[in-house]
Structures are given as C-alpha cells and as structure tokens.
Design a protein around this motif. Structure first.
Motif, short mmCIF file in Angstrom:
data_model
loop_
_atom_site.label_atom_id
_atom_site.label_comp_id
_atom_site.label_asym_id
_atom_site.label_seq_id
_atom_site.Cartn_x
_atom_site.Cartn_y
_atom_site.Cartn_z
N UNK A 1 -7.07 -1.12 -5.30
CA UNK A 1 -8.12 -0.25 -4.81
C UNK A 1 -7.48 1.12 -4.62
N UNK A 2 -8.11 2.14 -5.18
CA UNK A 2 -7.60 3.51 -5.08
C UNK A 2 -8.50 4.32 -4.18
N UNK A 3 -7.88 5.15 -3.38
CA UNK A 3 -8.61 6.17 -2.65
C UNK A 3 -8.37 7.47 -3.41
N UNK B 1 0.83 -1.20 0.00
CA UNK B 1 0.00 0.00 0.00
C UNK B 1 0.87 1.26 0.00
N UNK B 2 0.34 2.27 -0.63
CA UNK B 2 0.90 3.61 -0.53
C UNK B 2 -0.18 4.43 0.16
N UNK B 3 0.09 4.86 1.40
CA UNK B 3 -0.94 5.53 2.18
C UNK B 3 -1.36 6.85 1.55
N UNK B 4 -2.51 7.34 1.97
CA UNK B 4 -3.07 8.56 1.39
C UNK B 4 -2.11 9.73 1.56
N UNK B 5 -1.95 10.47 0.48
CA UNK B 5 -1.08 11.64 0.45
C UNK B 5 -1.59 12.55 -0.66
N UNK C 1 -6.17 14.20 -2.28
CA UNK C 1 -5.68 13.11 -1.44
C UNK C 1 -5.90 11.79 -2.19
N UNK C 2 -4.86 10.95 -2.23
CA UNK C 2 -4.98 9.68 -2.95
C UNK C 2 -4.07 8.63 -2.32
N UNK C 3 -4.48 7.37 -2.42
CA UNK C 3 -3.71 6.25 -1.91
C UNK C 3 -3.96 5.04 -2.79
N UNK C 4 -3.07 4.05 -2.71
CA UNK C 4 -3.15 2.86 -3.56
C UNK C 4 -2.93 1.62 -2.72
N UNK C 5 -3.79 0.61 -2.91
CA UNK C 5 -3.63 -0.68 -2.26
C UNK C 5 -3.65 -1.75 -3.34
N UNK C 6 -2.51 -2.43 -3.53
CA UNK C 6 -2.39 -3.44 -4.59
C UNK C 6 -3.08 -4.73 -4.16
N UNK C 7 -4.05 -5.16 -4.92
CA UNK C 7 -4.76 -6.42 -4.64
C UNK C 7 -4.00 -7.59 -5.24
N UNK C 8 -3.30 -7.33 -6.34
CA UNK C 8 -2.45 -8.33 -7.00
C UNK C 8 -1.13 -7.63 -7.31
N UNK C 9 -0.17 -8.36 -7.86
CA UNK C 9 1.02 -7.69 -8.36
C UNK C 9 0.58 -6.61 -9.33
#
Length: 106
Positions: free
Chosen positions: A63-65, A43-47, A86-94
C-alpha cells in the motif's frame, strides 16, 4: 561508454525475512538507482525528497501513500513522483522494488 547491466533483478538478492534491504545498482551525477527488498509487514513512513523519482514494483504487494492518496501496488506497478511529494510504503507481502532518483542538472 560505461554502462551498468544486470541480467535479472529478481536474482540480485533474496527478499529479507525481517527488515528492509537496499542495494545501490548505479549512482552518478544524473541518477541514483536502488533495488529495495521489504519483508512482509515492513513500512517506510511518509517522507519527501527534493528530486523527482520513479518506483517500479518487481514482486509483491504494497500500500502506497502518495500525497493524500492511498493506492495498492503489485508486480508491474509504476509510480512517478514529483519533487517534495509526501510518500510512504507498507509491504503487504515480501516486496522487491526499484527506486530511480533523478537529479536536476544545472
């Protein structure tokens, strides 16, 4: 005229098994282009960032915020983000993703 050419971004690096990998493909006074690889579960936390940016997903699912919204991204997904969103990224797969940051010219 100088230019940057990559025949196939899918082959620029292997998606990591752990962690997040980035490689700057092009950087000048107008734009910064970076290729990212995320291992599944990273994950890349929200920034936020002071410049407009584009995300283009080449491979995988995330999943993107985006502000207060959560959206699902997959290969072929495109996002334009205005400055300070504000945005963040959570990788569900590679995941393999291209980030293009555009700088304002004065």
């Amino acid at each position: 005229m100088d230019y940057t050419f990559f025949p196939n971004l899918q082959q620029e690096f292997t998606i990591p098994e752990k962690g997040i990998l980035s490689r700057v493909l092009h950087k000048d006074e107008k734009v910064n282009v970076t290729l990212f690889g995320f291992a599944a579960g990273e994950e890349l936390s929200a920034h936020s960032a002071p410049t407009p940016a584009v995300l283009y997903f080449l491979e995988g699912e995330a999943e993107l915020q985006l502000g207060t919204d959560k959206v699902q991204a997959e290969a072929g997904s495109f996002v334009y983000m205005p400055p300070m969103l504000s945005h963040g990224i959570s990788a569900k797969t590679g995941l393999r993703m291209l980030l293009v940051q555009m700088k304002e010219l004065s």
